[in-house]
Design a protein around this motif. Sequence first.
Motif, PDB file in Angstrom:
ATOM      1  N   SER A  36     -97.726  -7.771  -1.628  1.00  0.00           N
ATOM      2  CA  SER A  36     -97.958  -7.903  -0.196  1.00  0.00           C
ATOM      3  C   SER A  36     -97.821  -9.360   0.225  1.00  0.00           C
ATOM      4  N   GLY A  37     -96.883  -9.603   1.122  1.00  0.00           N
ATOM      5  CA  GLY A  37     -96.673 -10.944   1.633  1.00  0.00           C
ATOM      6  C   GLY A  37     -96.753 -10.956   3.139  1.00  0.00           C
ATOM      7  N   TRP A  38     -96.490 -12.095   3.744  1.00  0.00           N
ATOM      8  CA  TRP A  38     -96.600 -12.226   5.195  1.00  0.00           C
ATOM      9  C   TRP A  38     -95.555 -11.386   5.912  1.00  0.00           C
ATOM     10  N   ARG A  39     -94.350 -11.220   5.313  1.00  0.00           N
ATOM     11  CA  ARG A  39     -93.327 -10.386   5.964  1.00  0.00           C
ATOM     12  C   ARG A  39     -93.782  -8.939   6.043  1.00  0.00           C
ATOM     13  N   THR A  40     -94.345  -8.444   4.959  1.00  0.00           N
ATOM     14  CA  THR A  40     -94.819  -7.064   4.923  1.00  0.00           C
ATOM     15  C   THR A  40     -95.941  -6.851   5.929  1.00  0.00           C
ATOM     16  N   GLN A  41     -96.882  -7.775   5.963  1.00  0.00           N
ATOM     17  CA  GLN A  41     -97.999  -7.659   6.891  1.00  0.00           C
ATOM     18  C   GLN A  41     -97.537  -7.739   8.345  1.00  0.00           C
TER      19      GLN A  41
ATOM     20  N   SER B  13     -88.515   3.936   7.130  1.00  0.00           N
ATOM     21  CA  SER B  13     -87.301   3.659   7.894  1.00  0.00           C
ATOM     22  C   SER B  13     -86.682   4.948   8.426  1.00  0.00           C
ATOM     23  N   SER B  14     -86.659   5.982   7.604  1.00  0.00           N
ATOM     24  CA  SER B  14     -86.111   7.275   8.039  1.00  0.00           C
ATOM     25  C   SER B  14     -86.941   7.876   9.169  1.00  0.00           C
TER      26      SER B  14
ATOM     27  N   LEU C 135     -85.152  -2.940  10.299  1.00  0.00           N
ATOM     28  CA  LEU C 135     -85.978  -3.997   9.707  1.00  0.00           C
ATOM     29  C   LEU C 135     -86.756  -3.488   8.495  1.00  0.00           C
ATOM     30  N   CYS C 136     -87.284  -2.285   8.581  1.00  0.00           N
ATOM     31  CA  CYS C 136     -88.007  -1.710   7.442  1.00  0.00           C
ATOM     32  C   CYS C 136     -87.074  -1.488   6.257  1.00  0.00           C
ATOM     33  N   LEU C 137     -85.867  -1.051   6.522  1.00  0.00           N
ATOM     34  CA  LEU C 137     -84.905  -0.848   5.447  1.00  0.00           C
ATOM     35  C   LEU C 137     -84.539  -2.173   4.782  1.00  0.00           C
ATOM     36  N   VAL C 138     -84.278  -3.197   5.588  1.00  0.00           N
ATOM     37  CA  VAL C 138     -83.930  -4.513   5.045  1.00  0.00           C
ATOM     38  C   VAL C 138     -85.106  -5.103   4.271  1.00  0.00           C
ATOM     39  N   CYS C 139     -86.305  -4.965   4.804  1.00  0.00           N
ATOM     40  CA  CYS C 139     -87.492  -5.487   4.131  1.00  0.00           C
ATOM     41  C   CYS C 139     -87.723  -4.766   2.795  1.00  0.00           C
ATOM     42  N   GLY C 140     -87.531  -3.460   2.776  1.00  0.00           N
ATOM     43  CA  GLY C 140     -87.710  -2.698   1.545  1.00  0.00           C
ATOM     44  C   GLY C 140     -86.698  -3.073   0.483  1.00  0.00           C
TER      45      GLY C 140
END
Length: 163
Positions: free
Chosen positions: A131-136, A65-66, A106-111
Amino acid sequence: MAAILHSYGTFDSRTKYVLVEDIASDVNLFLARPLIGPLVFENNASDARDHCANERNFLSWLRLSSYLAIVSVAIMTSFDFNSQPTRLERAVAFPLGLTFWALALLCLVCGVGNYLQTIAMYSRKVPLVQSGWRTQLLGGFVCASVIACCVLFLVNNAIYGKN
């Protein structure tokens, strides 16, 4: 359990902590009292290793994210030390910078979501797969965006003859 925690010197007598196995399964783990107390899990088998892996995974999302936020700022400010930005660079800089800024958020929220979900699953002793569908999906979109930007920059250099 409390005697074990104090014997290792991790907590002093004033520290209020949350023993995860004492929390009912229907109560939200992160709203348990005290609110800012550390969560203490019983260390069975590979629990400590799993928690460290979860923290490393969160820190990897934070680092990505950074990086995306830094790339966003660099694109939006049109860094070009040799000459003025071209018309194409000026037209593409703002939307492309916003795209990378949105990807950073989005990466920050997902993390954060992945970290909190994994901690909640650890508390219920549920087996999980990281690993799920959101990560992929998010990883694929970030890769596609980076590749598209590289192609765009190479085409721009080829058309305008910049080095």
